[in-house]
Design a protein around this motif. Structure first.
Motif, mmCIF file in Angstrom:
data_model
loop_
_atom_site.group_PDB
_atom_site.id
_atom_site.type_symbol
_atom_site.label_atom_id
_atom_site.label_comp_id
_atom_site.label_asym_id
_atom_site.label_seq_id
_atom_site.Cartn_x
_atom_site.Cartn_y
_atom_site.Cartn_z
ATOM 1 N N THR A 19 -3.513 4.176 1.462
ATOM 2 C CA THR A 19 -4.396 3.718 0.399
ATOM 3 C C THR A 19 -3.706 2.626 -0.403
ATOM 4 O O THR A 19 -2.479 2.625 -0.535
ATOM 5 C CB THR A 19 -4.799 4.878 -0.535
ATOM 6 N N TYR A 49 0.849 -1.189 0.000
ATOM 7 C CA TYR A 49 0.000 0.000 0.000
ATOM 8 C C TYR A 49 0.881 1.232 0.000
ATOM 9 O O TYR A 49 2.117 1.135 0.025
ATOM 10 C CB TYR A 49 -0.950 0.006 1.207
ATOM 11 N N GLU A 77 -4.748 2.235 -3.520
ATOM 12 C CA GLU A 77 -4.861 2.777 -4.870
ATOM 13 C C GLU A 77 -3.684 3.706 -5.165
ATOM 14 O O GLU A 77 -2.938 4.093 -4.267
ATOM 15 C CB GLU A 77 -6.176 3.540 -5.016
ATOM 16 N N ILE A 123 -5.575 9.586 -4.582
ATOM 17 C CA ILE A 123 -6.358 9.858 -3.373
ATOM 18 C C ILE A 123 -6.824 11.307 -3.401
ATOM 19 O O ILE A 123 -6.113 12.192 -3.884
ATOM 20 C CB ILE A 123 -5.528 9.579 -2.101
ATOM 21 N N THR A 143 -2.449 9.159 6.135
ATOM 22 C CA THR A 143 -3.431 8.123 5.847
ATOM 23 C C THR A 143 -2.774 7.095 4.936
ATOM 24 O O THR A 143 -1.578 7.200 4.632
ATOM 25 C CB THR A 143 -4.698 8.721 5.194
#
Length: 203
Positions: free
Chosen positions: A131, A115, A133, A136, A129
């Motif tokens: 993600t 990630y 993906e 963001i 944070t």
């Protein structure tokens, strides 16, 4: 038996294995190092208590077996595992900038990753944070403020990280309020207004 097997000097495509010198063998012996993933397993032989392992895949977990070989006989194996560091992401960009949000996207790093850790900071705050993906949307920002955005690829052990890539961007200043025109003469007017929300900007 091999003792103290450890992976050190770990980078994106290489690491060094070290272990303790055999004290129970008096004759000539060597070490057999076995490692790899899936169908790409390899063996190397060394006379030293260290081995440089290269041509590895970024962000990947490797298991290493080291065996002492003396007079054609192999001892019990010592085993250790370690992740290579994920590679740095590429082409980090900031788009869709508003007064309170931005959109980040980037290109996947070479090799593997689990990630991405995403951080953003200004002179008065710092947030983090994550993600899976490669893009963001970050909201809840302050208008007219400069932020530094930082993205780091993280391996599946949640500890081994690549080198971060960062970029800076201002959010858009907010609209001024209560614009009024007063003191009107034949050749001049006086304007005044209320400061916009967020950081003070040059008006």
């Amino acid at each position: 038996m091999v003792n103290g097997l450890t992976a050190v000097a770990v980078n994106t495509t290489a690491m060094t294995l070290t272990w303790a010198k055999q004290s129970d063998y008096k004759g000539t012996y060597s070490y057999l190092v076995h490692y790899g993933i899936k169908a790409k397993e390899k063996n190397i032989t060394t006379m030293n208590e260290t081995a440089l392992i290269s041509d590895l895949i970024q962000g990947t977990n490797y298991t290493f077996w080291v065996t002492t070989v003396a007079n054609g006989i192999q001892s019990d194996q010592a085993i250790t595992s370690s992740y290579t560091r994920p590679d740095v992401i590429r082409n980090l960009s900031v788009t869709k900038v508003t007064t309170t949000s931005v959109f980040l996207d980037w290109t996947e790093p070479q090799g593997e990753r689990s990630y991405f850790r995403v951080e953003w900071e200004s002179s008065s705050m710092n947030n983090t944070t994550s993600t899976k993906e490669r893009s963001i949307n970050i909201a809840g920002l302050t208008a007219g403020t400069q932020y530094t955005f930082r993205v780091t690829a993280v391996a599946a052990d949640n500890e081994t990280q690549g080198v971060p890539l960062d970029t800076s961007k201002f959010t858009r200043p907010d609209v001024i309020r209560n614009l009024s025109v007063t003191n009107v003469t034949t050749t001049s007017v006086f304007l005044d207004w209320t400061e916009p929300q967020g950081e003070k900007v040059l008006l």
